[in-house]
Design a protein around this motif. Structure first.
Motif, short mmCIF file in Angstrom:
data_model
loop_
_atom_site.label_atom_id
_atom_site.label_comp_id
_atom_site.label_asym_id
_atom_site.label_seq_id
_atom_site.Cartn_x
_atom_site.Cartn_y
_atom_site.Cartn_z
N PRO A 65 1.13 -1.30 0.20
CA PRO A 65 0.14 -0.57 -0.35
C PRO A 65 0.91 0.83 -0.02
N ASP A 66 1.98 1.27 0.74
CA ASP A 66 2.68 2.37 0.60
C ASP A 66 4.09 2.25 0.01
N GLY A 67 3.85 1.15 -1.34
CA GLY A 67 4.55 1.58 -2.24
C GLY A 67 6.06 0.56 -2.47
N PRO A 68 6.17 0.30 -3.54
CA PRO A 68 7.84 -0.43 -3.30
C PRO A 68 9.27 -1.17 -2.24
N THR A 69 8.89 -2.05 -0.96
CA THR A 69 9.35 -1.85 -0.17
C THR A 69 11.56 -2.58 -0.92
N HIS A 70 12.46 -2.52 -0.10
CA HIS A 70 13.63 -3.21 -0.44
C HIS A 70 13.62 -4.49 -0.67
N PRO A 71 14.84 -4.07 -2.09
CA PRO A 71 14.77 -5.34 -3.07
C PRO A 71 15.51 -6.37 -2.13
N GLN A 72 14.57 -7.97 -2.21
CA GLN A 72 15.58 -8.92 -1.78
C GLN A 72 16.18 -9.70 -3.08
N ARG A 73 17.45 -9.70 -2.48
CA ARG A 73 18.11 -10.69 -3.11
C ARG A 73 17.68 -12.34 -3.01
N ILE A 74 17.68 -12.70 -4.31
CA ILE A 74 18.09 -14.10 -4.68
C ILE A 74 18.99 -14.87 -4.94
N ALA A 75 19.74 -15.65 -3.85
CA ALA A 75 20.66 -16.20 -4.38
C ALA A 75 20.35 -18.37 -4.38
N GLY A 76 20.99 -18.36 -5.17
CA GLY A 76 21.40 -20.11 -5.27
C GLY A 76 21.34 -20.12 -4.55
N ALA A 77 20.96 -21.42 -4.31
CA ALA A 77 21.41 -22.68 -3.08
C ALA A 77 22.80 -22.66 -2.46
N GLU A 78 23.47 -23.11 -3.71
CA GLU A 78 25.19 -23.46 -4.33
C GLU A 78 25.24 -22.16 -4.89
N PRO A 79 26.51 -22.33 -4.90
CA PRO A 79 27.58 -21.48 -5.90
C PRO A 79 27.17 -21.94 -7.18
N VAL A 80 28.07 -20.72 -8.02
CA VAL A 80 28.22 -20.41 -9.40
C VAL A 80 29.27 -21.33 -9.50
N ILE A 81 29.30 -21.60 -10.72
CA ILE A 81 30.97 -22.10 -10.59
C ILE A 81 31.27 -21.64 -12.39
N GLY A 82 32.38 -20.94 -12.38
CA GLY A 82 33.18 -20.17 -13.07
C GLY A 82 31.93 -19.43 -14.33
N GLN A 83 31.87 -19.21 -15.20
CA GLN A 83 30.33 -18.73 -15.74
C GLN A 83 28.97 -18.88 -15.44
N GLY A 84 28.76 -20.54 -15.05
CA GLY A 84 27.88 -21.07 -14.90
C GLY A 84 28.14 -22.82 -15.29
N TYR A 85 28.73 -23.07 -16.60
CA TYR A 85 28.73 -24.10 -17.54
C TYR A 85 29.30 -24.88 -16.47
N GLY A 86 30.10 -24.68 -15.72
CA GLY A 86 30.54 -25.66 -14.88
C GLY A 86 29.44 -27.02 -14.20
N ASN A 87 28.15 -25.82 -13.81
CA ASN A 87 27.27 -26.28 -12.50
C ASN A 87 26.20 -27.98 -13.90
N GLU A 88 26.45 -26.99 -15.07
CA GLU A 88 25.28 -27.83 -16.44
C GLU A 88 26.98 -29.28 -15.94
N ILE A 89 27.92 -29.14 -16.10
CA ILE A 89 29.26 -30.26 -16.17
C ILE A 89 29.02 -30.74 -14.72
N ALA A 90 28.63 -30.49 -13.84
CA ALA A 90 28.36 -31.09 -12.43
C ALA A 90 27.14 -31.65 -12.27
N GLU A 91 26.07 -31.70 -12.78
CA GLU A 91 25.04 -31.97 -13.29
C GLU A 91 24.92 -32.99 -13.87
N VAL A 92 25.97 -32.91 -15.49
CA VAL A 92 26.16 -34.97 -16.42
C VAL A 92 26.72 -35.66 -15.22
N GLY A 93 27.68 -35.10 -14.39
CA GLY A 93 28.37 -35.78 -13.78
C GLY A 93 27.93 -37.45 -13.30
N ARG A 94 26.52 -36.40 -11.98
CA ARG A 94 25.62 -36.63 -11.05
C ARG A 94 24.81 -37.58 -11.64
#
Length: 336
Positions: free
Chosen positions: A268-297
């Motif tokens: 009602p009083d307008g926008p609140t302060h933005p909440q940051r949304i982060a992942g549950a695990e770290p981003v590996i490199g640019q992000g290809y690393g997470n894809e590679i880790a998923e294939v390995g899993r």
């Protein structure tokens, strides 16, 4: 599957170098071999990313036949994906294939059929779907943490500085903005809103017949709508946003592999302060690393497809792009 997943890199272009850089950051993973149509290119790639430890092969046939390779990363242009994956499957190798999986749904269905027939793992390299921030956003959005999504916007575009004969402009190699860039906004909308109920497109075509700029409007479950754009001629914001009935989610520059996202609730009083949304695990490199880790899993668990990038999702997006290309008048030889 041994503790260490041994990769074979098929082709040595720009995307393969980015992939190899992040692979070096993933535990229990190594590049065992690299293949190119030119042995010198394979040797240079091996020297750069493994200090020469990875075996260099002067043909794709030699690469897939290498007994030291468990899984092949296909990094060739779109039009060659099915041919290259077929080689790997025939040699008994699992496959991670660059996006889009193929040029047409028919070819994609054939690749999936071959993998299942051989009992081998296959995943489209849609690294965005494996990205920790995207995964966290999707899970929380579907859980209702941010309200009900009503409108989504996603755009990806940059001015391609390449000669007219470059693969990006070549219909024989699957050139065009939709398949190279538009696949990201379409996939983002699919991940966040579910399967599209309807999609319509407008595009500007270039002299070679490929789409240089494309805009897509979509309707999704519950009446949610989306606007998605891709461009090879202009610099877009490369951002994405989702408007909900409670506030707004925003993803910054390079939304397809963001470091974070934000949610701003509007009261009602307008926008609140933005909440940051982060992942549950770290981003590996640019992000290809997470894809590679998923294939390995998946390989260690004996899965034939990833729950993050299931075959059904890949085929759904392929059908969408086939229909959109028909609307805008872009045809490839594979369509015949």
């Amino acid at each position: 599957m041994a503790d260490t997943v041994r990769w074979g890199i098929l082709a040595t272009g720009k995307i393969a170098h980015a992939f190899a850089h992040d692979l070096a950051l993933v535990p229990d993973t190594e590049i065992a071999a690299v293949g190119s149509r030119r042995i010198a290119a394979a040797e240079e790639f091996s020297a750069r990313h493994t200090g020469g430890a990875a075996t260099a092969h002067g043909s794709y046939e030699e690469l897939v036949a290498d007994p030291a390779v468990d899984v092949v990363y296909v990094a060739t242009p779109h039009a060659l994906h099915l041919e290259n994956a077929r080689l790997a499957f025939a040699a008994g190798k699992h496959v991670l294939c660059e996006k889009p999986l193929t040029l047409t749904t028919q070819d994609a269905e054939e690749m999936v059929r071959l993998a299942r027939e051989r009992g081998l793992f296959l995943m489209e390299a849609m690294w965005m779907a494996c990205h920790p921030v995207i995964r966290a956003l999707r899970e929380r959005l579907h859980a209702g943490d941010f309200g009900t999504p009503r409108a989504l916007r996603a755009e990806l575009g940059f001015a391609v500085d390449a000669p007219p004969e470059d693969r990006m402009f070549n219909p024989a190699l699957g050139g065009g903005a939709l398949l190279d860039m538009g696949v990201y906004p379409l996939t983002f909308a699919h991940l966040m809103l579910g399967e599209a109920e309807s999609l319509s497109a407008q595009a500007g075509l270039g002299p070679t017949g490929v789409d240089l700029d494309v805009a897509v409007a979509g309707r999704y479950a519950g009446g949610a709508v989306a606007t998605m754009t891709a461009s090879m001629t202009g610099w877009s914001s490369c951002t994405a946003a989702i408007a909900t009935d409670r506030g707004r989610i925003e993803l910054p520059w390079e939304f397809n592999h963001p470091r974070h996202a934000t949610y701003t609730e509007v009261g009602p009083d307008g926008p609140t302060h933005p909440q940051r949304i982060a992942g549950a695990e770290p981003v590996i490199g640019q992000g290809y690393g997470n894809e590679i880790a998923e294939v390995g899993r998946c390989l260690r668990e004996g899965l034939l497809e990833s729950p993050l990038v299931p075959h059904a999702q890949t085929l759904t997006l392929m059908r969408q792009m086939d229909a959109l290309r028909e609307q805008i008048g872009v045809r490839y030889a594979a369509d015949a």
